[in-house]
Motif scaffolding. Structure first.
Motif, short mmCIF file in Angstrom:
data_model
loop_
_atom_site.label_atom_id
_atom_site.label_comp_id
_atom_site.label_asym_id
_atom_site.label_seq_id
_atom_site.Cartn_x
_atom_site.Cartn_y
_atom_site.Cartn_z
N ALA A 244 0.81 -1.20 0.00
CA ALA A 244 0.00 0.00 0.00
C ALA A 244 0.85 1.25 0.00
CB ALA A 244 -0.91 0.02 1.23
N GLN A 245 2.14 1.12 0.20
CA GLN A 245 2.98 2.32 0.16
C GLN A 245 3.83 2.36 -1.09
OE1 GLN A 245 5.29 2.81 3.63
NE2 GLN A 245 3.52 3.16 4.93
N GLY A 246 3.56 1.46 -2.03
CA GLY A 246 4.30 1.53 -3.28
C GLY A 246 5.58 0.73 -3.31
N ALA A 265 7.14 3.28 -7.64
CA ALA A 265 5.74 3.60 -7.33
C ALA A 265 5.68 4.46 -6.09
CB ALA A 265 4.94 2.32 -7.13
N ALA A 266 4.86 5.51 -6.15
CA ALA A 266 4.74 6.40 -5.01
C ALA A 266 3.44 6.21 -4.26
CB ALA A 266 4.84 7.85 -5.48
N GLY A 267 2.54 5.43 -4.80
CA GLY A 267 1.25 5.25 -4.15
C GLY A 267 0.97 3.77 -4.00
N GLY A 268 -0.15 3.45 -3.38
CA GLY A 268 -0.48 2.06 -3.17
C GLY A 268 -0.66 1.31 -4.47
N LEU A 286 -2.55 3.83 -7.11
CA LEU A 286 -3.28 5.03 -6.77
C LEU A 286 -2.54 6.30 -7.15
CD1 LEU A 286 -4.60 4.04 -3.28
CD2 LEU A 286 -5.86 4.12 -5.39
N TYR B 255 -1.87 4.49 0.58
CA TYR B 255 -1.32 5.81 0.32
C TYR B 255 -1.47 6.17 -1.14
CZ TYR B 255 0.79 5.90 4.89
OH TYR B 255 0.98 5.95 6.23
N GLU B 256 -1.87 7.40 -1.38
CA GLU B 256 -1.92 7.86 -2.76
C GLU B 256 -0.58 8.39 -3.19
OE1 GLU B 256 -5.81 10.00 -3.51
OE2 GLU B 256 -4.43 10.80 -4.99
N TRP B 257 0.16 8.92 -2.26
CA TRP B 257 1.49 9.45 -2.58
C TRP B 257 2.30 9.47 -1.32
CZ3 TRP B 257 4.72 13.60 -1.42
CH2 TRP B 257 5.73 13.84 -2.35
N ILE B 258 3.52 8.95 -1.41
CA ILE B 258 4.42 9.05 -0.26
C ILE B 258 5.71 9.66 -0.77
CG2 ILE B 258 5.67 7.80 1.49
CD1 ILE B 258 3.96 5.67 1.38
N LYS B 260 9.38 9.52 -1.02
CA LYS B 260 10.47 8.56 -0.78
C LYS B 260 11.76 9.28 -1.10
CE LYS B 260 7.79 4.54 -1.74
NZ LYS B 260 7.58 3.36 -2.52
N MET B 264 12.98 9.93 -4.88
CA MET B 264 12.40 11.13 -5.47
C MET B 264 13.31 12.33 -5.39
SD MET B 264 8.57 10.92 -4.19
CE MET B 264 7.63 9.47 -4.38
#
Lengths: 363, 273
Positions: A244-246, A265-268, A286, B255-258, B260, B264
């Motif tokens: 879920a955190q990519g 991946a930056a999203g789930g 996401l 999460y839609e965006w984290i 990192k 990043m």
């Protein structure tokens, strides 16, 4: 539109209800089946599956409980039917012969015949809180279900009263507490009987119904975030999981180790699938991107921005992924002209590097 | 050596006079920003549809009035308490409650029952506020920010009198990408729709290089083109750490965006908001 539909390598379903066909060579996506002018919430795509083994038709399950049939040849939705009964959105769709099997989050599995007017042929109650239902690809009358506090069960449609295999929870942990179950995704292995599941408690488990144990044969943990998607790597020894955190990783099933991590991946991650022939894995999530990684060297091969949050994807194996388009003729003509130009110009001798020589001699 | 070259160029420019070539534009990091493919096109139908059906649609359709709950982490120290009070004067229709060691997951259903639309939790570390969790309540997205450079009202030089009860205008600057759009809408949904221009107050969220600067001013038009501004209210900067899809859920959230850092932050010219 029809031509574009045939050229799509990946089919992705989005939360806005659109079905997108993505061509990876051109990095374009074409939307099918939505009218952007009518704001209508709650019609996101929940489940996607092939209607037939020839991959000419897609079954799209939406949040408003309608299943639509999409033809890849024509590029249009052919028909749509509403499948009521039970609560919650679809968590699994499958095609069996000419019938459609739907599974809802409240646990109701129904087999719908081809004819729209008739009611469901068969109903199965698989327990509440389901997260995923999948069909065994080699034996299409077997289904597997898993969910929150709902352990893995394998059902046979020919004997709907009782599951063929019901998994047992692992032993209590070192504090003597019951380990909670939350199966988020599961996959059948194509040739053997084994099933692998990933849970939201960060575990990956392998079950073997042929062995006398009902407990998992192998269990590993990965990462800090719940694992939301699972895909099999052809070769039966490893799986790709997405969290879920990519965080996406390839996990070896013989030893339970992490082999490779796929970054980006930056999203789930919501949907994962490996290509059966080439060592590629596609993931969607996401963060509104579709990514294709190479499994051998972990590199990102393609990344396409699709403007809505993505929920599920399907790879089309009929297309030739390696085929490159022919270079357009005008470019060749331009190159020839350029060569002619260069030939007519005189050659200018480059000046000798005298300044440097002077410095050296100065020493 | 560089100075010599500069002098020479300036002499040439003066010598040429009118016929001089135009000055070269200096390269800044904002100029050199890597083109982000998620930049929102104003005419994009799909994004417009997405926004018309997402969690902020009831606010933008004027069906709900924002009601905000501001709280802190457990046992806040004086600075954070004063910051919360000032923030509640800036945001209309907001209430500050003392957090008596309650779990957020238990507070959230109670807030939804009492019709709150947003929850702000200010996290404190070593007596200064350093984090902000902004959660849109009926199952809306949750944004987690790192807050830095917090200045209370008495630390701001040349400030005006206290902010009044009028509803301020909101300015959202430079939120170009899709992620920036969602965050901008989140901030916009904190304030009621109709600003009272009598109050002449404006709250600004300015995004530059992934940092969001919050300022609160009172403006007065001295003439047609000249404006005078007085800074009132607290000021702080935020940096987005993560955007979660549902309400605050640290263990099982999606999460839609984290952010990192290793992946990043490799390029100095690439920004995400």
């Amino acid at each position: 539109m029809a031509a574009a539909a045939r050229w799509s390598h990946v089919w992705v379903g989005a939360e806005t209800g659109a079905l997108k066909g993505v061509n990876l060579q051109k990095k374009e996506a074409t939307n099918y089946g939505t009218d952007w002018t009518v704001p209508r919430g709650g019609a996101g795509v929940c489940a996607l599956c092939w209607g037939e083994p020839t991959q000419s038709e897609l079954l799209v399950g939406c949040r408003d409980r309608s299943v639509k049939l999409f033809s890849t040849e024509k590029g249009k939705f052919r028909e749509s039917r509403v499948c009521p009964g039970g609560d919650g959105p679809f968590c699994g769709l499958a095609a069996y012969g000419s019938t459609i099997i739907t599974c809802v989050e409240s646990g109701l599995i129904k087999v719908w015949p081809e004819n729209e007017m008739e009611k469901a042929q068969l109903e199965l109650e698989a327990g509440a809180g389901l997260c995923r239902m999948r069909q065994d690809p080699t034996r299409p009358h077997r289904l597997g279900t898993g969910g929150k506090e709902n352990a893995l069960k394998v059902w046979d449609l020919q004997r709907p009263q009782e599951p063929v295999f019901r998994a047992k929870n692992v032993r209590n942990d070192w504090l003597d507490l019951r380990v909670p179950i939350w199966d988020r995704d599961l996959q059948f292995f194509p040739d053997s009987d084994k099933i692998v599941t990933c849970t939201a408690h960060r575990q990956v488990r392998l079950y073997d119904p042929r062995s006398p144990r009902r407990r998992p044969v192998l269990e590993t943990t990965f990462g800090e975030a719940p694992l939301t998607a699972l895909a099999l790597v052809p070769g039966e020894t490893s799986v790709v999981v997405g969290s879920a955190q990519g965080d996406m990783a390839v996990i070896d099933l013989r030893q339970g180790r992490v082999l490779k991590c796929l970054k980006g991946a930056a999203g789930g991650v919501r949907g994962l699938q490996c290509h059966p022939g080439l060592p590629l894995v596609a993931s969607c999530g996401l963060d509104r991107f579709l990514r294709v990684h190479h499994l051998g060297d972990k590199r990102l091969r393609h990344k396409v921005y699709l403007k809505s949050r993505l929920t599920c994807l399907l790879l089309s194996t009929q297309q030739d992924w390696e085929a490159k388009e022919e270079p357009p003729p005008p470019a060749e003509v331009k190159e020839e002209e350029g060569d002619a130009l260069w030939d007519t110009m005189e050659t200018v001798p480059t000046p000798a590097k005298r300044a440097k020589k002077r410095k050296i001699s100065g020493l | 050596e560089k100075l010599a070259a500069k002098k020479k160029r300036r002499k040439e420019r003066e010598a040429l006079g009118d016929r001089a070539p135009p000055k070269a534009i200096p390269k800044t990091i904002e100029n050199q920003r890597v083109y982000d493919e998620t930049t929102v096109d104003p005419n994009d139908e799909e994004v417009a549809f997405d926004e018309a059906t997402d969690e902020f649609a009831p606010y933008f359709n004027r069906q709900t009035v924002p009601k905000i709950l501001i709280t802190t982490s457990d046992r806040p120290r004086g600075r954070t308490v004063r910051f919360c009070e000032q923030l509640s004067t800036v945001i209309p229709n907001s209430h500050v409650y003392y957090r008596r060691g309650l779990a957020l997951k238990r507070i959230i259903p109670q807030c939804i029952a009492r019709d709150f639309t947003d929850l702000i939790v200010i996290n404190e570390d070593r007596k200064i506020p350093n984090g902000l969790v902004l959660s849109h309540l009926p199952d809306g997205p949750t944004a987690h920010f790192r807050m830095s450079s917090v200045r209370l009202r008495k630390e701001i030089k040349r400030k005006g009198k206290e902010p009044t009860e009028h509803v301020p205008e909101v300015i959202l600057n430079n939120f170009t990408t899709r992620l920036g759009h969602s965050i901008g809408r989140m901030f916009a949904s904190l304030f009621p729709h109709d600003p009272q221009f009598i109050g002449r107050q404006v709250a600004t969220f300015h995004n530059q290089r992934d940092y969001i600067f919050f300022r609160f001013h009172r403006y007065i038009f001295k003439s047609e083109k000249k404006v005078g501004i007085q800074e009132l209210g607290p000021r702080f900067t935020l940096k987005l750490r993560s955007l979660q899809k549902g309400t605050f859920d640290s263990k099982f959230g999606e999460y839609e965006w984290i952010h990192k850092r290793r992946e990043m932050d490799t390029s100095r010219r690439k920004f995400h908001l």
